[in-house]
Motif scaffolding. Sequence first.
Motif, short mmCIF file in Angstrom:
data_model
loop_
_atom_site.label_atom_id
_atom_site.label_comp_id
_atom_site.label_asym_id
_atom_site.label_seq_id
_atom_site.Cartn_x
_atom_site.Cartn_y
_atom_site.Cartn_z
N LEU A 1 -52.75 41.90 4.73
CA LEU A 1 -51.63 41.68 5.66
C LEU A 1 -50.30 42.00 4.98
O LEU A 1 -49.44 42.65 5.58
CB LEU A 1 -51.61 40.23 6.13
CG LEU A 1 -52.45 39.90 7.36
CD1 LEU A 1 -52.48 38.38 7.58
CD2 LEU A 1 -51.90 40.59 8.61
N GLU B 1 -53.05 34.81 11.42
CA GLU B 1 -52.67 36.12 10.87
C GLU B 1 -51.34 36.61 11.43
O GLU B 1 -50.51 37.19 10.72
CB GLU B 1 -53.77 37.15 11.15
CG GLU B 1 -55.02 36.93 10.31
CD GLU B 1 -56.27 37.58 10.87
OE1 GLU B 1 -57.29 37.59 10.17
OE2 GLU B 1 -56.25 38.05 12.04
N LEU B 2 -51.12 36.37 12.73
CA LEU B 2 -49.87 36.82 13.35
C LEU B 2 -48.67 36.08 12.77
O LEU B 2 -47.63 36.69 12.48
CB LEU B 2 -49.96 36.67 14.87
CG LEU B 2 -50.88 37.68 15.55
CD1 LEU B 2 -51.21 37.25 16.98
CD2 LEU B 2 -50.25 39.08 15.56
N ALA B 3 -48.80 34.76 12.59
CA ALA B 3 -47.69 34.00 12.00
C ALA B 3 -47.47 34.42 10.56
O ALA B 3 -46.33 34.50 10.08
CB ALA B 3 -47.99 32.50 12.08
N TYR B 4 -48.55 34.70 9.85
CA TYR B 4 -48.46 35.12 8.45
C TYR B 4 -47.75 36.47 8.36
O TYR B 4 -46.86 36.68 7.53
CB TYR B 4 -49.87 35.20 7.86
CG TYR B 4 -49.91 35.36 6.36
CD1 TYR B 4 -50.04 34.24 5.53
CD2 TYR B 4 -49.84 36.61 5.77
CE1 TYR B 4 -50.09 34.38 4.14
CE2 TYR B 4 -49.88 36.76 4.39
CZ TYR B 4 -50.01 35.64 3.58
OH TYR B 4 -50.06 35.79 2.21
N GLU C 1 -45.67 37.74 10.52
CA GLU C 1 -44.27 37.53 10.87
C GLU C 1 -43.48 37.04 9.66
O GLU C 1 -42.37 37.52 9.37
CB GLU C 1 -44.16 36.51 12.01
CG GLU C 1 -42.73 36.21 12.41
CD GLU C 1 -42.62 35.15 13.51
OE1 GLU C 1 -43.66 34.64 13.96
OE2 GLU C 1 -41.48 34.85 13.90
N ARG C 2 -44.08 36.10 8.92
CA ARG C 2 -43.43 35.54 7.73
C ARG C 2 -43.07 36.64 6.73
O ARG C 2 -42.03 36.56 6.07
CB ARG C 2 -44.39 34.54 7.10
CG ARG C 2 -43.95 33.96 5.79
CD ARG C 2 -44.98 32.95 5.30
NE ARG C 2 -44.67 32.41 4.00
CZ ARG C 2 -45.39 31.48 3.37
NH1 ARG C 2 -46.47 30.99 3.97
NH2 ARG C 2 -45.05 31.04 2.19
N PHE D 1 -42.59 39.21 18.30
CA PHE D 1 -43.78 40.01 18.63
C PHE D 1 -43.54 41.03 19.74
O PHE D 1 -42.76 40.77 20.67
CB PHE D 1 -44.94 39.09 19.06
CG PHE D 1 -45.43 38.17 17.97
CD1 PHE D 1 -45.73 38.66 16.71
CD2 PHE D 1 -45.59 36.81 18.20
CE1 PHE D 1 -46.19 37.82 15.69
CE2 PHE D 1 -46.04 35.96 17.19
CZ PHE D 1 -46.33 36.47 15.94
#
Lengths: 140, 140
Positions: A64, A84-87, A89-90, A116
Amino acid sequence: MNRNVYFAGSIRGGRADAALYQKIIAYIQKTDDVLTEHVGNLSLNAHEQGRRDQLIYEQDTGWLRRADVVIAECTCPSLGVGYELAYAERFGIPCHIFYRHSQTDLSAMLTGDTYFHIHPYEKLEEILPLLDEILGNRQA
Amino acid sequence: MNRNVYFAGSIRGGRADAALYQKIIAYIQKTDDVLTEHVGNLSLNAHEQGRRDQLIYEQDTGWLRRADVVIAECTCPSLGVGYELAYAERFGIPCHIFYRHSQTDLSAMLTGDTYFHIHPYEKLEEILPLLDEILGNRQA
């Protein structure tokens, strides 16, 4: 061309869309690299504990962090994909989320997050030109 | 006592465990504050768009950032809960994850992440003493 794509789809959350994931991955692979090709493997056993979970986590989060873009198919709810999406974004990785809007209401934690790019769709054919555009492969 | 608890459970991912969420929330509320009481509301319409999604997102992430602890019931796969857990980790909020191990294999993105405290269980009664311990309410 040859961008590193992290494809995110449900594994332990349910494999109902595995064949669709495989088709999307195959399409991306015509021009670019998919780090998570195994997500579309129809013989992947979601319950297999062969790779220890901590190794899976370390590998996937490593992928990622070095991905150029995340492409997520989110029709099938999945804790892992949400994580995974939040990760991503981080770490500032661009994220494109696809879901079949007649089959699911996407979580407000995704639709309400202006970071997103959300793409409701119904048929695979609708996705393909969008993928070309996202990956910069559209012919001028 | 009077800690701010963010309870995370599936909403749009599926409401099969809503009654269980309600019981866990009611138990926590005997001693502490649950910011997300609505997750256990049996009449909550998962498809309701009354609160605009961006407002939901802003409110829920605001609650997460000021929570003392996150308690997540993860048996029902949920994109939102996966997102919330990664978000809480990013802000250093302690996270405790409960799931019924006979009914689901939890995502490796959660079980493989050493940040999380993972508690497999089968019956509600097993959770209650753990909640007391997490919340610091156990009698000496």
